[in-house]
Design an enzyme around this catalytic site. Sequence first.
Site, PDB file in Angstrom:
ATOM      1  N   ASN A 149       7.512   7.552 -14.912  1.00  0.00           N
ATOM      2  CA  ASN A 149       7.977   6.340 -15.588  1.00  0.00           C
ATOM      3  C   ASN A 149       9.496   6.250 -15.462  1.00  0.00           C
ATOM      4  OD1 ASN A 149       8.349   4.116 -17.160  1.00  0.00           O
ATOM      5  ND2 ASN A 149       7.492   4.987 -19.047  1.00  0.00           N
ATOM      6  N   GLY A 174       2.460   3.841 -18.056  1.00  0.00           N
ATOM      7  CA  GLY A 174       3.857   3.425 -17.925  1.00  0.00           C
ATOM      8  C   GLY A 174       4.571   3.813 -16.640  1.00  0.00           C
ATOM      9  N   ASP A 341      -9.553  -0.128   1.561  1.00  0.00           N
ATOM     10  CA  ASP A 341     -10.443   0.266   0.479  1.00  0.00           C
ATOM     11  C   ASP A 341     -11.876  -0.243   0.746  1.00  0.00           C
ATOM     12  OD1 ASP A 341     -10.640   1.154  -2.413  1.00  0.00           O
ATOM     13  OD2 ASP A 341     -11.275  -0.925  -2.647  1.00  0.00           O
ATOM     14  N   GLU A 370     -11.563   3.654   4.152  1.00  0.00           N
ATOM     15  CA  GLU A 370     -12.400   4.415   3.231  1.00  0.00           C
ATOM     16  C   GLU A 370     -13.858   4.053   3.507  1.00  0.00           C
ATOM     17  OE1 GLU A 370     -12.895   5.084  -1.582  1.00  0.00           O
ATOM     18  OE2 GLU A 370     -12.865   3.070  -0.762  1.00  0.00           O
TER      19      GLU A 370
HETATM   20 CA    CA Z   1       7.531   1.896 -16.954  1.00  0.00          CA
END
Ligand code: CA
Length: 625
Positions: A149, A174, A341, A370
Site C-alpha cells: 500500500n 489497500g 485469462d 491460461e
Molecule cells: Ca492504497
Amino acid sequence: MILVINYPYSNMKKHILLALIIFSGFQLNAKTQSWVQRVEPTYWWTEMNQSEFQLMLYGANLKSAEISISYPGVTIVRKSVTDNPNYLFLYLNVAKGTLPGKFNIELKKGNHMQTIVYELKKRRNGSAVRKSFTEADAVYLLMPDRFANGNPANDSIAGYIQGVHREIPGARHGGDIAGIISKIPYLAELGVTALWTTPLFDNNDSAYSYHHYACSDYYKIDPRFGRNEDYARLSDVCHSNGLKLIIDVVPNHCGSSHWWMKDIPAKNWFNTWPTYTSSNYRMTAWTDPHAAESDKYRLTHGWFAPNMPDLNLQNPLLFDYLRQVYVFWIETANIDGMRVDTYPYNDIKTAARFVKSIRNEYPNMNVVGECWIKTPAEIAYYQSGNNNKDGFDSQLTSVMDFCLKDVFSAAFNEPESWDGGLARFYLLYAQDFVYSNPNMIMNFLDNHDIDRYSTAVKRDVNKFKMGLAMLITTRGYPQIYYGTEIMLEGIPGDYQGHRFDFPGGWVADKRNAFTAEGRTTADNEVFNYLKVLLNYRKNNPVLQNGMMKQFIPENGLYVYFRSNNEKTVMVIVNNNTEAKELNLSRFGEILSGKSIGTEITTGKTYELQNSVSISGKTVLILDVH
Ligand SMILES: [Ca+2]
Ligand SMILES: [Ca+2]
C-alpha cells in the site's frame, strides 16, 4: 483525452431521456448532462497497422445522429448500430501519413448538436516492433491489492462501494500501483525480469472487488489503485529496472457493475440464459473428439461466476471494442507482454482471432494463455505452432504448465515408485514431444488461484528449496507468485488463503519481509536461495533455452542436464531423506571430458570421478566443466 462541448437539450430529448429512465433504469449523471456521455477509446493513434478503428459513442438515441468529421487523413468508413438506439459505433480510417492532433467530431440530430474533440496521438518510436518477454525471463506475479500500500489516501474513494477492511480476508486491503512501484527495486534484486499484475481496471463491485477480474470500466485504472498515468509510470519504472510488464487480458467476462449493465449495448452483447447458468468448466470439451456440441456450448456460454457477465466475442462490435481496449493499454502504458485469462471459456476460434488481431499490431508480442487443463496433450493443443490435426492455432505463443504444478505439489511428499515421486517429473518431461516449443512453457509452483507451495510442502524448507531449484532449472521459464520468495503461508483450498498480504507492504505491519531484517531465518534461506538461482538463470542462457536431457530416476535420485555451446549444467535431485552416493558412470554421454562441478548456489566444487555424494531432500545444481 476527450473534451466534450455541450449544447442544450431539446424538449423532445428530455422526453426520450425520461422514458429511458423509466423503462430501462438508465440514469443520467447530473454533472455530465451532455448528449454523448462516452466516447471510447478515449483517444487513439496515427500509424497503426490496422488503419481502421471503432469509436463507441454512447448517449440517448444516438443511433440516427448525423456525423461529420473534417481532418486530413481521417474518414468515416461506416456507422454500425445495434438494437439499442443509445449506441453508435463509428468506424474511422486513419490514412498513413495522417498527422497526430485533435479534431472535431460533429454530431447532429434535429436541433440537437454536439461537438466532441478527439485526439490522435503519435505512437512511441518502435512501438509496433516492441520486444516481448521470452524464455529468457522470469516472471513475478502479484495481486495489486495484496502486495503493498503505497498510498493510503486512495484506500477509499467517493463513489466506490468498497473501501479497505484488512481484517476481512475477502475485502479490499489497500495495495496499489504506488506500492508496486516502490518495490520494483526489490524485485530487480530478487532477479525476476518481468512483472505480471492481475488486472488493474476499474472494478466497482460490492463484494470481492479486490481481484479486479470483474471490470466495470475498461478505460480507467481503478482509482483505488491509482490513475491511468500511474500505470504508465509503473511501466517506466519496470523498464528502468530491467523488468518487462505483462498485462492480464480478460476476454471472457466483465463485471456486473460494468456501466454497460445499466443499458446493455446489444441483445447479443452477452451470452444470456433464461435463468443463471454457469459454465460446466470442462475445458477438455474443446479437444475431446467425442464431445457433444451442447457441452461445448455450456462451457463457453455458461457464466464463469454470477457477478461476471459472459462476453459474446462473436459479436463483431464487441470484438473490435475489446481488441482496442488492449491495444490502447499496450500503447498507453508501453506494455511488453500479454497473459490471457480463461482462454478456453471463450469460443476458441474467436479467442484465437482476438489474440491474433492484437498481435497484428505487435508481431513480436508473446502471449501466455491460461488453459487450465491437466494433460500435456490438451495444453499443447493451445500452443501456437502445434500443427493440430484440425488446423487450430490459438495464437498463444506460451502456455502454463498445470501438469508440472501438480507434480511439484506431489513429488517430494511421497515415496519413490515406478510412477510416483521423482518419476512424476521424468514421465511428464518425456511427454514434451507434444509441445511446439517447450522453452515457451510457463512453469510455476503456485499462483493466485491454487494452494500456495508452502501449503503443498507443509513449509518444509528443504522440500520448498527442491521445488525452487527444479522450477528454475527445468525447460520453460519460471513464474514466481508474490510471497513465494519468503515461503508465505496460505490456507489450502481457500481463495482468500492464497492471497494474503505481503508482510511489510503496509506501514502498520509487524515486520517488513521486503528487507533481510524483516525476514525470518527460514524466509532468508529461501529468499537468498531463489535470488541466487534467478540471477544465475538471468545471466546464463543455458538455463533459458539450453537443451535438456534427463535420465531415468533410480533409488530416489533423478538427474537431468541443461546444455548449450558454452555451458553444461547438471541437476541432481535426491528425494530420499538420507544422503546418497550417485554413481556417475551412467552420465558419460554428457560428462565425458568434464572433471569438475561447481555448485551454483554454494560455490562448492565436486570432483566428477566415480560418484557424487548428495544430502537427503536436496538438489545440487552443478556447472560442470
Ligand atoms: Ca492504497
Ligand atoms: Ca464464456
